[in-house]
Design a protein around this motif. Structure first.
Motif, short mmCIF file in Angstrom:
data_model
loop_
_atom_site.label_atom_id
_atom_site.label_comp_id
_atom_site.label_asym_id
_atom_site.label_seq_id
_atom_site.Cartn_x
_atom_site.Cartn_y
_atom_site.Cartn_z
N ASP A 177 -46.20 52.77 63.36
CA ASP A 177 -45.37 53.87 62.68
C ASP A 177 -45.11 53.56 61.11
O ASP A 177 -44.43 54.75 60.45
CB ASP A 177 -44.26 54.26 63.51
N ALA A 178 -45.38 52.49 60.55
CA ALA A 178 -45.24 52.46 59.27
C ALA A 178 -46.14 53.29 58.42
O ALA A 178 -45.70 53.97 57.14
CB ALA A 178 -45.32 50.88 58.61
N CYS A 179 -47.34 53.59 59.04
CA CYS A 179 -48.33 54.19 58.29
C CYS A 179 -48.71 55.66 58.87
O CYS A 179 -49.05 56.62 58.15
CB CYS A 179 -49.66 53.53 57.98
N HIS A 180 -48.68 55.51 60.17
CA HIS A 180 -49.02 56.78 60.74
C HIS A 180 -47.74 57.53 61.15
O HIS A 180 -46.78 56.97 61.65
CB HIS A 180 -49.70 56.30 62.27
N GLN A 181 -47.80 58.81 60.53
CA GLN A 181 -46.71 59.78 60.64
C GLN A 181 -46.24 60.31 62.03
O GLN A 181 -45.33 60.92 62.17
CB GLN A 181 -46.93 60.69 59.55
N ASP A 182 -47.19 60.17 63.00
CA ASP A 182 -47.09 61.28 64.10
C ASP A 182 -47.09 60.23 65.67
O ASP A 182 -47.66 60.66 66.46
CB ASP A 182 -47.73 62.32 64.30
N THR A 183 -46.77 58.76 65.25
CA THR A 183 -46.92 58.12 66.39
C THR A 183 -46.25 58.33 67.67
O THR A 183 -46.69 58.10 68.87
CB THR A 183 -46.39 56.58 66.23
N ALA A 184 -44.98 59.05 67.82
CA ALA A 184 -44.47 59.48 68.83
C ALA A 184 -45.16 60.47 69.69
O ALA A 184 -45.07 60.29 70.97
CB ALA A 184 -43.01 60.05 68.53
#
Length: 139
Positions: free
Chosen positions: A113-120
């Motif tokens: 989630d540091a780079c990927h904005q939609d991990t949830a």
């Protein structure tokens, strides 16, 4: 996702790293991980029995299937680390250490989630990548 995320999952797993979407590993990997929580990568991540049962059910019910997403070329393996998946390595092979492990905004390849904005929502598309200090990324 089948069913709500059990509170024990967010609390226990989210304390040390992001609570990974179950689809990122096959059921057999989640079973192995949950069976060894007393020594989970050198930490004790044990859950209370009731929590353990609910989290395991959630992970198995929502696990990924070989051939989908990051679970390409699994060859029946049950890895314990998402970062060891062949498809994960392929998707991240162009990233330098300066962008990842040497980047204070990222620190670890497991810090999705540091780079990927939609991990949830278990979305890891390129148009949702923003590497701290480097900006948007497209392969």
């Amino acid at each position: 996702m089948k069913g709500p995320v059990p509170p024990g999952y967010e609390r226990a797993c989210g304390d040390c790293h992001m609570a990974y979407p179950p689809v990122l590993l096959p059921a057999r990997s989640w079973e192995k991980l949950m069976a060894g929580l007393e020594n989970h990568f050198d930490d004790n991540a044990e859950l209370l029995p009731d929590e353990h049962a609910k989290v395991l059910k959630y992970l198995i019910s929502n696990a990924g299937f070989e051939g989908q997403g990051l679970l390409q070329d699994m060859q029946g393996k049950a890895p314990l680390r998402i970062t060891h998946l062949p498809e994960f390595r392929y998707e991240h092979d162009e990233l330098s250490a300066a962008m990842t492990t040497e980047n204070s905004g990222v620190i670890s390849m497991s810090n999705c989630d540091a780079c990927h904005q939609d991990t949830a929502l278990a979305r890891f598309e390129e148009d949702m990548i923003n590497i701290p200090g480097f900006g948007s990324w497209e392969d």
